[in-house]
Design a protein around this motif. Structure first.
Motif, short mmCIF file in Angstrom:
data_model
loop_
_atom_site.label_atom_id
_atom_site.label_comp_id
_atom_site.label_asym_id
_atom_site.label_seq_id
_atom_site.Cartn_x
_atom_site.Cartn_y
_atom_site.Cartn_z
N MET A 1 48.30 30.10 32.13
CA MET A 1 47.38 29.71 33.14
C MET A 1 45.94 29.32 32.47
SD MET A 1 47.93 31.99 36.29
CE MET A 1 46.64 31.13 37.47
N ALA B 1 43.94 25.58 32.10
CA ALA B 1 42.83 25.63 32.77
C ALA B 1 41.73 24.97 31.53
CB ALA B 1 42.03 26.92 33.01
N PHE C 1 39.94 23.86 40.40
CA PHE C 1 41.43 24.62 39.86
C PHE C 1 41.29 25.28 38.58
CE2 PHE C 1 45.41 23.76 37.43
CZ PHE C 1 46.13 24.48 38.19
N CYS C 2 40.41 24.61 37.71
CA CYS C 2 40.35 25.52 36.43
C CYS C 2 39.78 26.98 36.55
CB CYS C 2 39.42 24.85 35.54
SG CYS C 2 39.91 23.27 34.90
N ILE D 1 51.64 26.82 39.59
CA ILE D 1 51.20 27.76 38.69
C ILE D 1 50.20 29.15 39.50
CG2 ILE D 1 48.99 26.81 38.20
CD1 ILE D 1 49.60 27.40 35.39
N LEU D 2 50.10 28.60 40.93
CA LEU D 2 49.36 29.57 41.66
C LEU D 2 50.47 30.42 42.69
CD1 LEU D 2 46.05 27.93 42.31
CD2 LEU D 2 46.32 29.76 40.91
N CYS E 1 42.26 29.12 38.34
CA CYS E 1 43.42 29.47 37.09
C CYS E 1 42.83 30.78 36.32
CB CYS E 1 43.60 28.59 36.24
SG CYS E 1 44.95 27.45 37.06
N ALA F 1 44.27 34.58 36.22
CA ALA F 1 44.92 34.92 34.91
C ALA F 1 44.25 36.27 34.50
CB ALA F 1 44.78 33.87 34.09
N GLY G 1 48.64 22.29 40.42
CA GLY G 1 48.28 23.77 40.77
C GLY G 1 49.19 24.61 41.72
N SER H 1 50.12 34.32 32.45
CA SER H 1 48.53 34.38 32.39
C SER H 1 47.99 33.53 31.10
CB SER H 1 48.01 35.89 32.18
OG SER H 1 48.51 36.52 33.33
N PHE I 1 52.00 21.37 36.15
CA PHE I 1 50.79 21.94 35.15
C PHE I 1 50.94 21.05 33.85
CE2 PHE I 1 53.93 24.67 33.54
CZ PHE I 1 53.65 24.84 32.52
N VAL J 1 56.83 27.93 37.47
CA VAL J 1 55.57 27.25 37.51
C VAL J 1 55.79 25.80 38.10
CG1 VAL J 1 54.44 28.77 35.93
CG2 VAL J 1 55.60 27.01 34.97
#
Length: 268
Positions: A105, A109, A251-252, A24-25, A255, A259, A21, A102, A174, A170
């Protein structure tokens, strides 16, 4: 700079918990929190992820969790393809990059939500035979069986991770973490540790490419990077104490929310 440090700590903790994560965050934290563009954010995010992941990888190596040969193979292929990703990123408008990011992401997720639901208790007859897994551990040695299928799988995962790392900043975890969960019988803590080593190496190569392409790190970016390392240490301490399903579902949700916000901010 204080805001950058706060975001950096949060990203490091997430990276330490998930092995996926943080990368990607990191971009949304810089784009939304600090108002940077994708091309400004990418080298800083990659540097932060690489430094934090290196700390986590060293910890994993010390505990004997890292499948280092698999990590190196993925990193080598990632290093080959990350410069191509950097080139593509500098050729696309910021709005297009954010839209692609996005979309990635949301895909991540969805995949992780499915895997979280698959973590429910299973009966003995529900287990897949070992032939259905591309990379399997040898029960006698505890090491990976280096078959052609396993080597090819790791090479493909590393190549795609490198391309997306250079293009979107990223990190690659992921993709690596879900791939290992789906295609191997390695335990989750070993998957995360191996992913962190691969991320550190792939991101480092992408950072080098971005710097050669003219990117630079500001003081705020430096604070973000340092704070992410501190967050990684905290995340590694918390990781054994938090159930994997809780981490995945949380986390999902993050995301999907991030996004959606990025898309609305970009196009509305």
């Amino acid at each position: 700079m204080l805001l950058g440090a706060m975001f950096g700590i949060a990203i490091g903790i997430i990276l330490g918990l998930t092995g996926a994560g943080g990368g990607i965050l990191a971009i949304p934290a810089l784009v939304i929190g600090l108002g940077w563009t994708m091309t400004q954010s990418t080298p800083v995010a990659l540097f932060a992820v690489s430094a934090a992941a290196a700390v986590g990888a060293v910890d994993g190596l010390r505990k004997g969790l890292v499948r280092y040969r698999a990590a190196v193979l993925m990193a080598l292929l990632g290093a080959v393809f990350s410069p191509l990703g950097v080139y593509v990123a500098h050729s696309l408008p910021n709005a297009v990059l954010i839209s692609l990011f996005s979309g990635v992401m949301v895909i991540v997720a969805i995949r992780m939500a499915r895997q979280a639901s698959d973590n429910s208790p299973k009966h003995a007859g529900d287990e897949q035979p070992w032939q259905h897994k591309n990379c399997m551990l040898n029960p006698q040695t505890g090491r990976l069986r280096w078959t052609l299928k396993c080597s090819t799988t790791l090479a493909v995962v590393g190549s795609v991770s490198g391309l997306l790392t250079g293009m979107l900043g990223v990190g690659g975890g992921f993709l690596i973490v879900p791939a290992f969960q789906q295609l191997s019988d390695i335990k989750m803590h070993g998957i995360v540790a191996t992913s962190l080593m691969a991320i550190a190496l792939i991101s480092a190569s992408a950072v080098t490419g971005a710097l050669f392409a003219g990117a630079h790190i500001t003081a705020t970016g430096g604070m973000f990077i340092a704070a992410s390392v501190v967050g990684m240490l905290l995340g590694r301490i918390l990781s054994p104490r938090v159930p994997a399903k809780v981490i995945q579902l949380g986390f999902c949700a993050v995301c999907v929310v991030v996004a959606s916000y990025l898309m609305l901010k970009t196009w509305m």
